[in-house]
Structure formats: C-alpha cells, structure tokens
Design a protein around this motif. Structure first.
Motif, PDB file in Angstrom:
ATOM      1  N   PHE A   6      23.707 -26.563   4.630  1.00 57.55           N
ATOM      2  CA  PHE A   6      22.732 -25.923   5.174  1.00 57.55           C
ATOM      3  C   PHE A   6      22.187 -26.550   7.010  1.00 57.55           C
ATOM      4  CE2 PHE A   6      20.055 -22.382   6.324  1.00 57.55           C
ATOM      5  CZ  PHE A   6      19.116 -22.817   6.681  1.00 57.55           C
ATOM      6  N   PRO A  28      22.797 -17.143   7.109  1.00 58.20           N
ATOM      7  CA  PRO A  28      21.853 -16.827   5.999  1.00 58.20           C
ATOM      8  C   PRO A  28      22.511 -16.216   4.578  1.00 58.20           C
ATOM      9  CG  PRO A  28      21.837 -14.857   7.707  1.00 58.20           C
ATOM     10  CD  PRO A  28      22.780 -16.086   8.204  1.00 58.20           C
ATOM     11  N   PRO A  32      20.481 -10.089   7.151  1.00 54.55           N
ATOM     12  CA  PRO A  32      19.015  -9.416   7.306  1.00 54.55           C
ATOM     13  C   PRO A  32      18.814  -8.154   7.061  1.00 54.55           C
ATOM     14  CG  PRO A  32      19.625 -10.773   9.524  1.00 54.55           C
ATOM     15  CD  PRO A  32      21.086 -10.473   8.397  1.00 54.55           C
ATOM     16  N   THR A  41      14.898 -11.862   6.091  1.00 56.08           N
ATOM     17  CA  THR A  41      15.967 -12.601   5.877  1.00 56.08           C
ATOM     18  C   THR A  41      16.206 -13.540   4.675  1.00 56.08           C
ATOM     19  OG1 THR A  41      16.376 -12.421   8.172  1.00 56.08           O
ATOM     20  CG2 THR A  41      17.633 -14.103   7.244  1.00 56.08           C
ATOM     21  N   TYR A  42      17.180 -13.494   3.896  1.00 61.33           N
ATOM     22  CA  TYR A  42      17.276 -14.440   2.719  1.00 61.33           C
ATOM     23  C   TYR A  42      18.315 -15.498   3.380  1.00 61.33           C
ATOM     24  CZ  TYR A  42      19.423 -16.528  -1.645  1.00 61.33           C
ATOM     25  OH  TYR A  42      19.719 -17.428  -2.590  1.00 61.33           O
ATOM     26  N   ASN A  43      17.750 -16.663   3.702  1.00 60.14           N
ATOM     27  CA  ASN A  43      18.282 -17.735   4.409  1.00 60.14           C
ATOM     28  C   ASN A  43      19.364 -18.392   3.277  1.00 60.14           C
ATOM     29  OD1 ASN A  43      17.177 -17.343   7.047  1.00 60.14           O
ATOM     30  ND2 ASN A  43      15.225 -17.965   6.035  1.00 60.14           N
ATOM     31  N   SER A  44      18.589 -19.093   2.338  1.00 59.59           N
ATOM     32  CA  SER A  44      19.277 -19.767   1.297  1.00 59.59           C
ATOM     33  C   SER A  44      18.329 -20.147   0.210  1.00 59.59           C
ATOM     34  CB  SER A  44      19.574 -21.343   1.942  1.00 59.59           C
ATOM     35  OG  SER A  44      18.369 -21.935   2.109  1.00 59.59           O
ATOM     36  N   GLN A 434      25.087 -19.185  -3.713  1.00 62.42           N
ATOM     37  CA  GLN A 434      23.943 -20.073  -3.506  1.00 62.42           C
ATOM     38  C   GLN A 434      23.735 -20.924  -4.909  1.00 62.42           C
ATOM     39  OE1 GLN A 434      22.005 -20.162  -0.709  1.00 62.42           O
ATOM     40  NE2 GLN A 434      23.820 -19.358   0.251  1.00 62.42           N
ATOM     41  N   GLU A 487       8.633 -18.399   8.257  1.00 66.89           N
ATOM     42  CA  GLU A 487       9.502 -18.960   7.487  1.00 66.89           C
ATOM     43  C   GLU A 487       8.666 -19.321   6.202  1.00 66.89           C
ATOM     44  OE1 GLU A 487      13.074 -20.703   9.733  1.00 66.89           O
ATOM     45  OE2 GLU A 487      11.437 -22.244   9.473  1.00 66.89           O
ATOM     46  N   LYS A 530      14.341 -19.866   0.416  1.00 62.14           N
ATOM     47  CA  LYS A 530      13.933 -19.850   1.689  1.00 62.14           C
ATOM     48  C   LYS A 530      14.215 -18.707   2.560  1.00 62.14           C
ATOM     49  CE  LYS A 530      13.999 -22.734   6.100  1.00 62.14           C
ATOM     50  NZ  LYS A 530      14.547 -23.649   6.804  1.00 62.14           N
ATOM     51  N   THR A 532      12.771 -15.610   5.557  1.00 67.09           N
ATOM     52  CA  THR A 532      12.141 -15.309   6.774  1.00 67.09           C
ATOM     53  C   THR A 532      11.549 -14.141   6.777  1.00 67.09           C
ATOM     54  OG1 THR A 532      13.682 -16.770   8.075  1.00 67.09           O
ATOM     55  CG2 THR A 532      12.088 -15.211   9.388  1.00 67.09           C
TER      56      THR A 532
END
Length: 542
Positions: A6, A28, A32, A41-44, A434, A487, A530, A532
């Motif tokens: 990442f 991501p 989003p 947003t689901y980043n990781s 993930q 975040e 993580k 946003t």
C-alpha cells in the motif's frame, strides 16, 4: 512500475540505481461511495489482532469483549498508535443456558502498528496488541450486582428505584449457576453497545428490555431509558422481557408463547448505540424489525427502528425522546438462494444525519458449519429525508405498526406516509484481497471462506461469525475535533460467545468446556480498516 504494498512502489530504474521514482498511492479497496452527496472511501484493511479464548479477568472469569468497544487516550507514538480500549461482553457464557454472571466492562491498553507494506504476497502478522488492565463490574443504583440471567416471565414484580422505571429482573435459586446459595433477585442486562463519556461514565444499550442504562465510572447505575411502548415485548397482553433463553440450571424454564406477540423480537433489542461528539444526543437502533412489523421472519424483518434522545451530562441526566426513524436493513442471498435480511450489530455517529451501521449475516464463519459469509458490511444510513414517526400513532402498545398486515400477518411493506432512511452500501468485510494481507498468530491467512491449506477450517485466520463493534480513531493530527485529512482507522471486534475449551465462570470457581462450535475455541478477533470520511466530517472519535 512494481507494486510492493500500500502506497509503496519502485520503478525498474530503482533496481539498477536505487533511485526512487515518485510513488502513486495504491488504489482504494473498493470504489468511493456517494451517500446523499457525501463521499466515503474504504482505502484498505490496515490491521488484525486477537485476544486468546482462555484469557481471564481479575475476577477469574473467562473474557469476551466483542459486543462493543470504545477507545480513549488515542495518540501516535512514532510509527505506532496507543490507546485505551473499553471492551463490552454480552450476558456471559450462555450457549448452554444463561447464568448469573455479573455484566462487566473490560479495559485494555492497545498498541496498533500499521503495516502499510503488507500484501497478499507478503502478508503481515498480527499488528494489534492487547494488554489487559482491569474490569468494572456493573451494579444497580443500590450497589447490588446485575445479572446475565434471562428475565422473569412477566415484568410485574420487577425491581425499580426512585426515578427509574420497572426494569427487567430475574429471580433465581441458589447461586444462579446451578449450585447452592441463598437465591436472589437482580436486574438483568444483556449488554450490546457502549459509549464512554469524558468523565469516565458510560451508556450501555441492552437487548432484554430493550433498555438503555447510564453507569458511573465505577459501574453503578445512574439512569435508565425505557423504550416507546411499541417496542416493549408483550406476551398474553402483558409486558414480558424474557427472551426464551432458559437458565443453565433449568432448561425447561421457557415462556409461553416462546416469542412475544408484539414489540422487540427475542434477542433483537438495542444492538446499536452511539452518541454525538458533544455528548448531548444519544441514538439507539433495534437489531431488526419489531414483531408486529415482520420481526418474526428472516425475510421480512428489514424495517427496523432508530431512536434519538437528548441527554444532559448530569449524574442523573435529563432525557428527552426526540425522534424516531425507520431504517431499511439490507438483504442478501443465502447459499440456498433464499433472500434474508442482514440484521444490524452496531452503529456509529458521523453527523446529525449520517451514521455507520454494521449489518451482517449469521451462521457463517469460524466455528460454524459454513465458513463462507455472504454479507458482512459497514454501511451508511442517511436520515435527512426520513419521516419522524415519533408519537402515539406508531408508538402505541397495541397497534403502532409501521408496516401493513398488523400483528396477525405483518409484512415488510411500510404504511403510507412513512419515508424511510436511505441505506448506502459501503465497506465489505469479506474481500479476501484485503483480508489475505494479514495472517493470524498460527500463520494461517486471515480470510472469509475455505482455504485449501486449511481443509478443516480450524485455522485462526478464518473470520468469526459475529462482528459487533465499531470505533473510529484519527490517522493524522486532530484539528477542531476531527482528523486534519478526514482519514480514520475503523476498529471492529468479533464476539466469540465465550466459546473456549478452557473456560471459567462464577469468579473462577466453575470451569467449563464449550463444545457447541466446530472448533475447540474462538478467539476475540479484531480488524482495523483505513477509511476516508466526507470532507469536513466531525464524527464521534471513540
């Protein structure tokens, strides 16, 4: 360009000259999501950890923590983060019957060390550490311990105190565990969600009533909220808080009828609770629809109720019931292709009109015959255009139906005049691309579903069935009560139902072995996502 993990990358030139090229952040985990003009947003997946199933508290009893959590004292120290976690177990070990365990709150020091380079090819081991500190036992206003026992069949004769309603109460013989003793009568609590105030006091929502209680920092009850009449469980025309979960000492102690005719369904009470950051507004949500609104059916129970109260910060708070909305829970297809409702297990405040909610399936995961979950999400609820149904029309104890059909034949079709909240799908727990970036303590991949190298599904990386807790903490510096870059790390815990092959109850005096799962034990698992949030969000950080 070669992707290493990442946000980490090298060009081919770098291998020859060790010159780093400008890095492009990893995409991501999923696209989003827009919810009424707000972007999430689901980043990781950022972390995994667990608490052993044989862990014991200062009183000698087996620990479970997964019903809910709150995090305080969060700070960044170099490359790691530290904080204090308040973990909430439910009513105690009960897979073979409820028993007289005192409800409690466990306190842990936690350390989270992000592993941004983790990938499926090079997974990280557990990076969330838990260090047990102490446990708070919960009592009534006079200091008598509460109990996890199922309440008496009728509410008449229940305990009350000045300024309190009559509360769910259990009358028990002996010691309440099946042994000798004087017997007694205690207020019952099946704790499901917690909010920790700045002064150390806390609010806990309950499944039995369903009620909401406030306790001081030492665990003594300060206040109780009884729900609107439409949510009170009714049998044979009378309030009956019993949930048809007989005590461990008498399996024949069951109510007639087994399910209530009206009100909250058995074991479907106030599963979710959250509070605004200023501590002035409290929200609770039923796990799924009330009986008279389809709650008896796994296919019709989608229209659940979401309530709002104003609260003061006094030791005996002033509480005002302000609003109530209908939330349409999501549906999914089970392995047989049948439509089912994903009941919710937690909520979390983002703004006055938007909230995170944790709907999921059941009977799938580690310890279950089926290892593959079909639906585990954190979704977004928007109530900005929803109808406020608070009032006698829908809160009446005899009628109060928000769906057509009535008590005799309830449907999941809302009556005219009700606009429900909007539910926006957001974060999917079950993405193996993930999950597989982490391994459990035994080295098996964190995952949803079967794995060829773990044919018995005994590996500790297979996700548990019950995910029931959410807490948000900032990734970056906090400016004016919010993360400076919007975040956040979203912590979530699983409830292991006290399933262990080395358990203890009754202050460590009674050992037990649970053989109800397909594995000998279930650890209390934790994940960290993580994410946003919408720009300028000021969510509950806890």
């Amino acid at each position: 360009m070669v992707q290493l993990g990442f946000g980490l990358c090298l060009t081919a030139v770098a291998y020859a000259s060790a010159a780093l090229a400008k890095c492009v952040p990893a995409p991501p985990a999923s696209p989003p999501v827009d919810c009424n003009g707000k972007t999430y947003t689901y980043n990781s997946l950022a972390g995994f950890g667990s608490i052993p199933s044989n862990a014991r508290d200062q009183f000698g009893d087996t620990i479970s923590t997964g019903s809910s959590l709150s995090i305080k004292n969060w700070k960044k120290e170099g490359k790691k983060y530290t904080g204090t976690m308040y973990g909430l177990p439910d009513r105690g070990w009960n897979t073979k019957g409820t028993q007289n365990t005192i409800p409690r709150v466990h306190i842990y020091d936690i350390t989270f060390t992000p592993s941004p380079a983790a990938s499926v090819a090079r997974p990280s081991g557990p990076n969330i550490k838990f260090a047990y500190k102490k446990t708070i036992l919960l009592t009534d206003p006079h200091g008598t311990p509460l109990t996890g026992l199922d309440p008496d069949f009728t509410a008449s004769g229940g305990l009350t105190f000045p300024g309190f309603p009559v509360m769910p109460t259990s009358t028990y013989p002996g010691d309440g565990f099946g042994g000798a003793g004087p017997g007694g009568k205690r207020i019952c609590l099946d704790a499901e969600a917690i909010f920790l105030s700045d002064d150390g006091s806390f609010w806990i929502s309950d499944e039995y009533g369903p009620f909401v209680y406030k306790f001081n920092k030492d665990g003594k009850m300060l206040a109780a909220i009884q729900p609107p009449d439409a949510l009170l469980p009714i049998r044979k025309g009378a309030v009956s808080y019993n949930s048809n979960t007989p005590p461990i000492y008498n399996a024949t102690q069951i109510p007639v009828p087994g399910d209530p005719d009206h009100g909250r369904q058995n074991n479907q009470g106030f599963e979710g609770l959250t509070v605004s950051p200023d501590g002035k507004t409290l929200f609770v949500m039923l796990q799924s629809a009330a009986r008279q609104e389809g709650g008896a059916s796994s296919t019709k129970r989608r229209n659940t109720r979401f309530l709002k109260y104003s609260i003061t910060k006094d030791s005996r708070p002033r509480i005002t019931y302000e609003a109530e909305w209908v939330v349409p829970l999501p549906t999914f297809k089970n392995p047989a292709g049948n439509t089912r409702v994903a009941a919710q297990s937690e909520i979390h405040y983002i703004s006055d009109t938007q909230f995170l909610v944790l709907p999921r399936d059941s009977s799938a995961g580690r310890g279950q015959a089926d290892p593959l979950s079909q639906y585990r999400h954190v979704d977004v609820v928007d109530v900005s255009a929803a109808t406020n149904i608070k009032g006698t029309k829908f809160d009446d104890i005899k009628n109060g139906n928000i769906t057509s059909g009535g008590i005799e034949n309830p449907s999941d079709t809302l009556v005219s005049g009700i606009t429900p909240a909007v539910l926006c799908p957001f974060l999917d727990y079950n993405l193996n691309e993930q999950l597989n970036k982490f391994t459990a303590s035994d080295g098996t991949a964190v995952r949803n579903g079967p794995l060829a190298s773990d044919p018995t599904n005994h590996g500790l990386g297979l996700l548990n069935e019950k995910w029931e807790a959410l807490a948000l903490v900032p990734v970056n510096d906090v400016v004016k009560g919010a993360d400076s870059k919007d975040e956040y790390y979203l912590f979530t815990l699983s409830d292991n139902d006290f399933i262990t092959n080395n358990g203890f109850i009754n202050f460590g005096k009674v050992p037990y072995t649970d053989d109800t799962a397909t594995v000998p034990f279930l650890e209390n698992q934790a994940l960290v996502f993580k994410i946003t949030l919408p720009k300028g969000s000021k969510p509950l950080i806890a």
